[in-house]
Design a protein around this motif. Sequence first.
Motif, PDB file in Angstrom:
ATOM      1  N   PHE A 457      52.563  42.033  21.908  1.00  9.19           N
ATOM      2  CA  PHE A 457      52.809  42.939  20.788  1.00  9.19           C
ATOM      3  C   PHE A 457      51.466  43.336  20.174  1.00  9.19           C
ATOM      4  CE2 PHE A 457      57.076  40.753  19.508  1.00  9.19           C
ATOM      5  CZ  PHE A 457      57.767  41.507  20.437  1.00  9.19           C
ATOM      6  N   SER A 458      51.394  44.568  19.665  1.00 11.15           N
ATOM      7  CA  SER A 458      50.271  44.981  18.827  1.00 11.15           C
ATOM      8  C   SER A 458      50.862  45.616  17.573  1.00 11.15           C
ATOM      9  CB  SER A 458      49.369  45.983  19.552  1.00 11.15           C
ATOM     10  OG  SER A 458      48.248  46.305  18.762  1.00 11.15           O
ATOM     11  N   ILE A 459      50.602  45.009  16.431  1.00 12.50           N
ATOM     12  CA  ILE A 459      51.200  45.481  15.176  1.00 12.50           C
ATOM     13  C   ILE A 459      50.370  46.629  14.616  1.00 12.50           C
ATOM     14  CG2 ILE A 459      51.965  44.824  12.863  1.00 12.50           C
ATOM     15  CD1 ILE A 459      51.975  41.897  13.871  1.00 12.50           C
ATOM     16  N   GLY A 460      50.974  47.812  14.565  1.00 10.87           N
ATOM     17  CA  GLY A 460      50.292  48.992  14.018  1.00 10.87           C
ATOM     18  C   GLY A 460      50.668  49.158  12.560  1.00 10.87           C
ATOM     19  N   THR A 461      49.854  48.587  11.680  1.00  5.92           N
ATOM     20  CA  THR A 461      50.242  48.530  10.265  1.00  5.92           C
ATOM     21  C   THR A 461      50.245  49.892   9.582  1.00  5.92           C
ATOM     22  OG1 THR A 461      47.956  47.969   9.666  1.00  5.92           O
ATOM     23  CG2 THR A 461      49.510  46.152   9.953  1.00  5.92           C
ATOM     24  N   ASN A 462      49.443  50.845  10.058  1.00  8.51           N
ATOM     25  CA  ASN A 462      49.383  52.137   9.370  1.00  8.51           C
ATOM     26  C   ASN A 462      50.769  52.777   9.291  1.00  8.51           C
ATOM     27  OD1 ASN A 462      46.729  51.464   9.562  1.00  8.51           O
ATOM     28  ND2 ASN A 462      46.069  53.317  10.608  1.00  8.51           N
ATOM     29  N   ASP A 463      51.432  52.892  10.436  1.00  5.81           N
ATOM     30  CA  ASP A 463      52.772  53.483  10.437  1.00  5.81           C
ATOM     31  C   ASP A 463      53.828  52.506   9.953  1.00  5.81           C
ATOM     32  OD1 ASP A 463      52.282  56.090  11.112  1.00  5.81           O
ATOM     33  OD2 ASP A 463      52.598  55.836  13.256  1.00  5.81           O
ATOM     34  N   LEU A 464      53.659  51.220  10.247  1.00  2.33           N
ATOM     35  CA  LEU A 464      54.647  50.235   9.794  1.00  2.33           C
ATOM     36  C   LEU A 464      54.773  50.256   8.270  1.00  2.33           C
ATOM     37  CD1 LEU A 464      56.616  47.984  10.592  1.00  2.33           C
ATOM     38  CD2 LEU A 464      54.721  46.361  10.340  1.00  2.33           C
ATOM     39  N   ILE A 465      53.643  50.333   7.582  1.00  2.54           N
ATOM     40  CA  ILE A 465      53.661  50.408   6.113  1.00  2.54           C
ATOM     41  C   ILE A 465      54.337  51.699   5.665  1.00  2.54           C
ATOM     42  CG2 ILE A 465      52.235  50.561   4.026  1.00  2.54           C
ATOM     43  CD1 ILE A 465      50.085  48.945   5.632  1.00  2.54           C
ATOM     44  N   GLN A 466      53.943  52.800   6.296  1.00  2.21           N
ATOM     45  CA  GLN A 466      54.461  54.114   5.916  1.00  2.21           C
ATOM     46  C   GLN A 466      55.970  54.190   6.094  1.00  2.21           C
ATOM     47  OE1 GLN A 466      52.475  58.271   6.517  1.00  2.21           O
ATOM     48  NE2 GLN A 466      53.320  57.705   8.482  1.00  2.21           N
ATOM     49  N   TYR A 467      56.464  53.707   7.225  1.00  2.00           N
ATOM     50  CA  TYR A 467      57.899  53.771   7.495  1.00  2.00           C
ATOM     51  C   TYR A 467      58.688  52.761   6.663  1.00  2.00           C
ATOM     52  CZ  TYR A 467      56.877  56.696  11.593  1.00  2.00           C
ATOM     53  OH  TYR A 467      56.474  57.708  12.421  1.00  2.00           O
ATOM     54  N   THR A 468      58.130  51.569   6.479  1.00  2.00           N
ATOM     55  CA  THR A 468      58.834  50.538   5.715  1.00  2.00           C
ATOM     56  C   THR A 468      59.007  50.936   4.262  1.00  2.00           C
ATOM     57  OG1 THR A 468      57.960  48.797   7.158  1.00  2.00           O
ATOM     58  CG2 THR A 468      58.811  48.106   5.017  1.00  2.00           C
ATOM     59  N   LEU A 469      57.958  51.528   3.691  1.00  2.00           N
ATOM     60  CA  LEU A 469      57.979  51.868   2.261  1.00  2.00           C
ATOM     61  C   LEU A 469      58.410  53.312   1.993  1.00  2.00           C
ATOM     62  CD1 LEU A 469      54.695  50.066   1.134  1.00  2.00           C
ATOM     63  CD2 LEU A 469      57.036  49.186   1.203  1.00  2.00           C
ATOM     64  N   ALA A 470      58.693  54.068   3.068  1.00  2.00           N
ATOM     65  CA  ALA A 470      59.076  55.487   2.918  1.00  2.00           C
ATOM     66  C   ALA A 470      58.039  56.247   2.115  1.00  2.00           C
ATOM     67  CB  ALA A 470      60.463  55.600   2.273  1.00  2.00           C
ATOM     68  N   VAL A 471      56.757  56.048   2.481  1.00  2.00           N
ATOM     69  CA  VAL A 471      55.646  56.666   1.756  1.00  2.00           C
ATOM     70  C   VAL A 471      54.775  57.476   2.717  1.00  2.00           C
ATOM     71  CG1 VAL A 471      53.510  56.233   0.492  1.00  2.00           C
ATOM     72  CG2 VAL A 471      55.547  54.903  -0.037  1.00  2.00           C
ATOM     73  N   ASP A 472      54.609  58.747   2.417  1.00  2.00           N
ATOM     74  CA  ASP A 472      53.668  59.582   3.161  1.00  2.00           C
ATOM     75  C   ASP A 472      52.278  59.315   2.589  1.00  2.00           C
ATOM     76  OD1 ASP A 472      52.102  61.511   4.302  1.00  2.00           O
ATOM     77  OD2 ASP A 472      53.289  63.219   3.624  1.00  2.00           O
ATOM     78  N   ARG A 473      51.445  58.603   3.331  1.00  2.00           N
ATOM     79  CA  ARG A 473      50.131  58.198   2.802  1.00  2.00           C
ATOM     80  C   ARG A 473      49.191  59.370   2.592  1.00  2.00           C
ATOM     81  NH1 ARG A 473      47.014  56.402   7.829  1.00  2.00           N
ATOM     82  NH2 ARG A 473      48.415  56.858   9.533  1.00  2.00           N
ATOM     83  N   MET A 474      49.536  60.560   3.141  1.00  2.00           N
ATOM     84  CA  MET A 474      48.699  61.737   2.924  1.00  2.00           C
ATOM     85  C   MET A 474      49.150  62.547   1.713  1.00  2.00           C
ATOM     86  SD  MET A 474      46.570  61.219   5.242  1.00  2.00           S
ATOM     87  CE  MET A 474      45.623  62.723   5.004  1.00  2.00           C
ATOM     88  N   ASN A 475      50.237  62.132   1.074  1.00  2.00           N
ATOM     89  CA  ASN A 475      50.758  62.825  -0.102  1.00  2.00           C
ATOM     90  C   ASN A 475      50.174  62.172  -1.354  1.00  2.00           C
ATOM     91  OD1 ASN A 475      52.314  63.700  -2.296  1.00  2.00           O
ATOM     92  ND2 ASN A 475      54.159  63.932  -1.050  1.00  2.00           N
ATOM     93  N   ASP A 476      49.312  62.871  -2.052  1.00  2.00           N
ATOM     94  CA  ASP A 476      48.615  62.309  -3.212  1.00  2.00           C
ATOM     95  C   ASP A 476      49.567  61.789  -4.289  1.00  2.00           C
ATOM     96  OD1 ASP A 476      46.190  62.843  -2.046  1.00  2.00           O
ATOM     97  OD2 ASP A 476      45.908  64.757  -3.078  1.00  2.00           O
ATOM     98  N   ILE A 505      54.333  35.006  23.890  1.00  2.00           N
ATOM     99  CA  ILE A 505      53.548  36.181  24.254  1.00  2.00           C
ATOM    100  C   ILE A 505      52.433  36.393  23.234  1.00  2.00           C
ATOM    101  CG2 ILE A 505      55.549  37.257  25.353  1.00  2.00           C
ATOM    102  CD1 ILE A 505      55.621  39.240  22.967  1.00  2.00           C
ATOM    103  N   HIS A 506      51.421  37.149  23.642  1.00  2.00           N
ATOM    104  CA  HIS A 506      50.276  37.432  22.783  1.00  2.00           C
ATOM    105  C   HIS A 506      50.681  38.420  21.684  1.00  2.00           C
ATOM    106  CE1 HIS A 506      46.035  38.188  21.763  1.00  2.00           C
ATOM    107  NE2 HIS A 506      46.350  39.467  21.735  1.00  2.00           N
ATOM    108  N   VAL A 507      50.109  38.255  20.498  1.00  2.00           N
ATOM    109  CA  VAL A 507      50.343  39.211  19.413  1.00  2.00           C
ATOM    110  C   VAL A 507      49.018  39.511  18.709  1.00  2.00           C
ATOM    111  CG1 VAL A 507      50.990  37.353  17.797  1.00  2.00           C
ATOM    112  CG2 VAL A 507      51.641  39.715  17.280  1.00  2.00           C
ATOM    113  N   GLY A 508      48.761  40.782  18.498  1.00  2.00           N
ATOM    114  CA  GLY A 508      47.559  41.207  17.779  1.00  2.00           C
ATOM    115  C   GLY A 508      47.920  42.246  16.739  1.00  2.00           C
ATOM    116  N   MET A 509      46.923  42.698  16.000  1.00  2.00           N
ATOM    117  CA  MET A 509      47.127  43.742  14.998  1.00  2.00           C
ATOM    118  C   MET A 509      46.020  44.774  15.149  1.00  2.00           C
ATOM    119  SD  MET A 509      47.228  43.437  10.808  1.00  2.00           S
ATOM    120  CE  MET A 509      48.810  42.588  10.810  1.00  2.00           C
ATOM    121  N   CYS A 510      46.403  46.071  15.155  1.00  2.00           N
ATOM    122  CA  CYS A 510      45.395  47.115  15.324  1.00  2.00           C
ATOM    123  C   CYS A 510      45.407  48.142  14.195  1.00  2.00           C
ATOM    124  CB  CYS A 510      45.589  47.816  16.664  1.00  2.00           C
ATOM    125  SG  CYS A 510      47.169  48.668  16.839  1.00  2.00           S
ATOM    126  N   GLY A 511      46.127  47.864  13.114  1.00  2.00           N
ATOM    127  CA  GLY A 511      46.136  48.780  11.980  1.00  2.00           C
ATOM    128  C   GLY A 511      45.014  48.476  11.000  1.00  2.00           C
TER     129      GLY A 511
END
Length: 577
Positions: A457-476, A505-511
């Motif tokens: 697994f590779s945890i992509g936090t950028n989108d995981l945060i955005q989708y989990t919190l229903a937040v568009d990070r580009m919206n001021d 299995i191996h797990v990393g984070m790339c966000g």
Amino acid sequence: MTTTKEPSRIAGIGVSPGIAIGPALVVRREVVAVTGITLANAAEVAAEIGRFDEAVSRSVAEVDGLIAGLTEAGNDEGLDILETQTEFLTDPQLRADVVQQIEEQFRTAHDALVGVTDALVQLFLNMDDAYMRARHADVRDAGDRILRHLGGRARQTRTYPEGCIIVADDLSPSDTIALDLTQVAGFATQMGGPTSHAAIVAKARGIPAVVGCVALLDGIKEGERLVLDGQAGELVLRPDDATTDIYREKQQHFAEQSAWLKSLRDVSAVTKDGCAVQLLANISEPADLDQVFENGGEGVGLLRTELLFLGRDSLPDEEEQFGFYQKIALKAGKRPVTIRTIDIGGDKEAPYLGLAREENPFLGYRAIRICLDRTDIFKTQLRAVLRASAFGNFNIMFPMIGSVQEVRAAKAVLQEVRKELAEEGVPFGAEMQTGIMIEIPAAAVIADLLAKEVDFFSIGTNDLIQYTLAVDRMNDQVAALYDGFHPAVLRLIARVIEEAHRAGIHVGMCGELAGDPHATRLLLGMGLRSFSMSAVSIPRIKQQVRETTLTDAQCIFEAAKGLDSADEIRAVCQSVN
């Protein structure tokens, strides 16, 4: 002499830490306007096409000369920028688009090029991915070079006052290459972000820099004394002697700290109680590897492949892709490189695919969804990756996975390609592991099921945060709600790590969270042992790893689990830093 005017401050984004104190050198980009001239006849059309071709030839020759100069001087820095320009200058689609406007709209070569360049620049600026958005500067810079030759103007040369701080609306890639480091102490720009060329060059060369300074040029005069704080993201105008002295002390402290961090390059990322941690980097092209190794990175945890597919009018063929991946494999050697398959759609538009416009592109037809539908595109990329894997230590992962069925379908295509290459007698790396990005909350929830299907697994936090919190990070208006320390996000991350360990299995984070020093101990306490981040973040994360124990890290995680707000969790994490 004491300055009589009151010091004032301009806030921006600190992209390269350090303190610079010196006179301002104000650089203004020439505004390029459309002339509106209409060609009269076929003879003028032919003449304009000839003028354009000649300007391109002169531009290519100029860039070739710059490349030769850097190579002769043994300076590899900046070669990737110039090579990117050469690719743009010689792109047949660029010529086709410009010629089409000249022939069909009777525009001058100047106006046609401005139109084509502006459209490409806007394409990149509309992307959500910060790295891809910053690539608009490559297009603009190359276009400006052709325009200069169309106008018969000589290349501008600058003299740099000793210890100056460059102040500009933006610095082009060519400007960053030409910086005289014996004279320039730092720079601040009105535009740009953490992944702009100005930021990347500043980090690579150790120059303090601040970008995103609103209305920067309006408040600064040539030669005026400035203080630039690249850590705080601040520019101080007209500092008095007392203020200057404070910053000189900070400057000395930073120099001592930087020297110590640099000394960590060749030491291992191991906790005080002997737990080894893998520190990798996120990259987008072969040239990025230099910075990875200079900062002590052990390999690549995320190779974005979108750069191959964007800013063009047709798909890259297998040979072009193979050359790209092979270059990375040869440069990385035995170090691991994890390649993310094509992640287009959403913010990363590829007009030649004819994708329909969507109301919610980030929730729509993108990434693995396109690949499983357009297996011709997917198979071409997989063939190129597999062929290049014979030259290095490659792993492959699929983005935006939301179900077990998607994983199985992707693996089936990969197996089909493996079989085809074997039947053709084409060599490829047989040991390449297969993994997935965990970036959709659904994937985190069914991590136990997905773990049975993949090697890592590779945890992509950028989108995981955005989708989990229903937040568009580009919206001021809602960007402040985007927070990786939110309890919901951390619970999902902890679950993914736990299920990966349970399945062996191996797990990393790339966000981005992987490169946040305040999160390092918390993530270690969760059981994360592989972090992938921006190359320049590696030394500070290594420092955090080496200064903690697993016992401390686990205590932080236990304390965080009982808290109900991101601010409280962040405070616990920062209290021990």
